[in-house]
Design a protein around this motif. Structure first.
Motif, PDB file in Angstrom:
ATOM      1  N   LEU A  46      -2.505   3.636  16.658  1.00  0.00           N
ATOM      2  CA  LEU A  46      -2.747   3.339  15.240  1.00  0.00           C
ATOM      3  C   LEU A  46      -3.864   2.307  15.076  1.00  0.00           C
ATOM      4  N   GLU A  47      -3.909   1.339  15.971  1.00  0.00           N
ATOM      5  CA  GLU A  47      -4.979   0.344  15.908  1.00  0.00           C
ATOM      6  C   GLU A  47      -6.332   0.966  16.247  1.00  0.00           C
ATOM      7  N   LEU A  48      -6.366   1.894  17.182  1.00  0.00           N
ATOM      8  CA  LEU A  48      -7.619   2.596  17.487  1.00  0.00           C
ATOM      9  C   LEU A  48      -8.083   3.408  16.277  1.00  0.00           C
ATOM     10  N   LEU A  49      -7.148   4.070  15.616  1.00  0.00           N
ATOM     11  CA  LEU A  49      -7.494   4.816  14.403  1.00  0.00           C
ATOM     12  C   LEU A  49      -7.969   3.878  13.299  1.00  0.00           C
ATOM     13  N   ALA A  50      -7.357   2.708  13.211  1.00  0.00           N
ATOM     14  CA  ALA A  50      -7.780   1.732  12.209  1.00  0.00           C
ATOM     15  C   ALA A  50      -9.212   1.268  12.470  1.00  0.00           C
ATOM     16  N   ALA A  51      -9.542   1.046  13.740  1.00  0.00           N
ATOM     17  CA  ALA A  51     -10.915   0.638  14.074  1.00  0.00           C
ATOM     18  C   ALA A  51     -11.909   1.672  13.576  1.00  0.00           C
ATOM     19  N   ALA A  52     -11.595   2.945  13.787  1.00  0.00           N
ATOM     20  CA  ALA A  52     -12.481   4.013  13.312  1.00  0.00           C
ATOM     21  C   ALA A  52     -12.479   4.079  11.790  1.00  0.00           C
ATOM     22  N   GLY A  53     -11.300   3.937  11.184  1.00  0.00           N
ATOM     23  CA  GLY A  53     -11.188   4.062   9.733  1.00  0.00           C
ATOM     24  C   GLY A  53     -11.817   2.933   8.951  1.00  0.00           C
ATOM     25  N   LEU A  54     -12.029   1.804   9.600  1.00  0.00           N
ATOM     26  CA  LEU A  54     -12.680   0.681   8.923  1.00  0.00           C
ATOM     27  C   LEU A  54     -14.199   0.816   8.902  1.00  0.00           C
ATOM     28  N   ILE A  55     -14.744   1.645   9.787  1.00  0.00           N
ATOM     29  CA  ILE A  55     -16.197   1.747   9.922  1.00  0.00           C
ATOM     30  C   ILE A  55     -16.743   3.135   9.571  1.00  0.00           C
ATOM     31  N   LEU A  56     -16.185   4.163  10.180  1.00  0.00           N
ATOM     32  CA  LEU A  56     -16.783   5.501  10.087  1.00  0.00           C
ATOM     33  C   LEU A  56     -16.893   6.072   8.676  1.00  0.00           C
TER      34      LEU A  56
ATOM     35  N   VAL B 235     -11.892   3.580   3.708  1.00  0.00           N
ATOM     36  CA  VAL B 235     -11.995   2.221   4.255  1.00  0.00           C
ATOM     37  C   VAL B 235     -10.987   1.321   3.553  1.00  0.00           C
ATOM     38  N   ALA B 236     -10.898   1.433   2.236  1.00  0.00           N
ATOM     39  CA  ALA B 236      -9.931   0.633   1.473  1.00  0.00           C
ATOM     40  C   ALA B 236      -8.504   0.981   1.866  1.00  0.00           C
ATOM     41  N   VAL B 237      -8.239   2.269   2.061  1.00  0.00           N
ATOM     42  CA  VAL B 237      -6.897   2.698   2.478  1.00  0.00           C
ATOM     43  C   VAL B 237      -6.570   2.129   3.858  1.00  0.00           C
ATOM     44  N   THR B 238      -7.506   2.225   4.777  1.00  0.00           N
ATOM     45  CA  THR B 238      -7.294   1.704   6.128  1.00  0.00           C
ATOM     46  C   THR B 238      -7.068   0.194   6.093  1.00  0.00           C
TER      47      THR B 238
ATOM     48  N   ALA C 204      -7.425  -7.716   3.207  1.00  0.00           N
ATOM     49  CA  ALA C 204      -7.259  -7.641   1.750  1.00  0.00           C
ATOM     50  C   ALA C 204      -8.622  -7.703   1.056  1.00  0.00           C
ATOM     51  N   PHE C 205      -9.515  -8.540   1.581  1.00  0.00           N
ATOM     52  CA  PHE C 205     -10.880  -8.611   1.029  1.00  0.00           C
ATOM     53  C   PHE C 205     -11.599  -7.285   1.175  1.00  0.00           C
ATOM     54  N   VAL C 206     -11.499  -6.669   2.351  1.00  0.00           N
ATOM     55  CA  VAL C 206     -12.141  -5.373   2.582  1.00  0.00           C
ATOM     56  C   VAL C 206     -11.525  -4.304   1.675  1.00  0.00           C
ATOM     57  N   ALA C 207     -10.197  -4.297   1.587  1.00  0.00           N
ATOM     58  CA  ALA C 207      -9.531  -3.304   0.732  1.00  0.00           C
ATOM     59  C   ALA C 207      -9.988  -3.446  -0.707  1.00  0.00           C
ATOM     60  N   TRP C 208     -10.035  -4.661  -1.202  1.00  0.00           N
ATOM     61  CA  TRP C 208     -10.465  -4.908  -2.574  1.00  0.00           C
ATOM     62  C   TRP C 208     -11.938  -4.533  -2.776  1.00  0.00           C
ATOM     63  N   GLY C 209     -12.773  -4.934  -1.824  1.00  0.00           N
ATOM     64  CA  GLY C 209     -14.211  -4.701  -1.965  1.00  0.00           C
ATOM     65  C   GLY C 209     -14.620  -3.257  -1.811  1.00  0.00           C
ATOM     66  N   ARG C 210     -13.846  -2.488  -1.086  1.00  0.00           N
ATOM     67  CA  ARG C 210     -14.188  -1.074  -0.842  1.00  0.00           C
ATOM     68  C   ARG C 210     -13.420  -0.099  -1.716  1.00  0.00           C
ATOM     69  N   LEU C 211     -12.647  -0.614  -2.668  1.00  0.00           N
ATOM     70  CA  LEU C 211     -11.967   0.291  -3.598  1.00  0.00           C
ATOM     71  C   LEU C 211     -13.010   1.108  -4.360  1.00  0.00           C
ATOM     72  N   PRO C 212     -12.787   2.416  -4.464  1.00  0.00           N
ATOM     73  CA  PRO C 212     -13.760   3.227  -5.216  1.00  0.00           C
ATOM     74  C   PRO C 212     -13.818   2.774  -6.676  1.00  0.00           C
ATOM     75  N   ALA C 213     -15.000   2.779  -7.215  1.00  0.00           N
ATOM     76  CA  ALA C 213     -15.196   2.310  -8.603  1.00  0.00           C
ATOM     77  C   ALA C 213     -14.686   3.293  -9.631  1.00  0.00           C
TER      78      ALA C 213
END
Length: 123
Positions: A54-64, A75-78, A114-123
């Motif tokens: 799950l952590e490996l998938l998270a690494a991919a989901g935060l960037i790809l 990215v926000a979901v991850t 939380a910052f990434v989730a908030w900042g990457r939420l679709p507009a």
């Protein structure tokens, strides 16, 4: 703001990748012998490996998704899922050692996620 989000997501991805590789490929007995990894002695090897994957998938989901432009909202979901994972990590570390440096480190990771989730939420 975009640069700060990329830096934060990259930092979290590095943390997730490191933890994922360790939990997936290092034997549970060796993890349990390390400070901070004692909790792995209390769970099955399959559970530890599942967290690692799950952590490996998270690494991919935060960037790809943001990098490729394919489903960038993921990215926000991850990052939101990472928040939940850090809550579990904080509870686990607190139960084993009280308010130690691992709990505080998890709080930092949670805040960044939380910052990434908030900042990457679709507009």
């Amino acid at each position: 703001m975009n640069v700060a989000l990329w830096i934060a997501a990259g930092l979290l991805a590095a943390v997730a990748l490191t933890g994922g590789v360790t939990k997936t490929f290092v034997r549970r007995e060796r993890l349990a012998a390390q400070h901070g990894g004692e909790w792995t002695a209390d769970v099955s090897p399959g559970f530890v490996k599942t967290l690692g994957v799950l952590e490996l998938l998270a690494a991919a989901g935060l960037i790809l998704p943001a990098l490729t432009g394919i489903a960038p909202g993921m990215v926000a979901v991850t990052a939101g899922c990472w928040v939940l994972l850090m809550i579990g990590a904080m509870i686990t570390h607190y139960r084993r050692g009280g308010l130690d440096r691992f709990v505080l480190l998890n709080v930092i990771y949670l805040t960044i996620a939380a910052f990434v989730a908030w900042g990457r939420l679709p507009a």
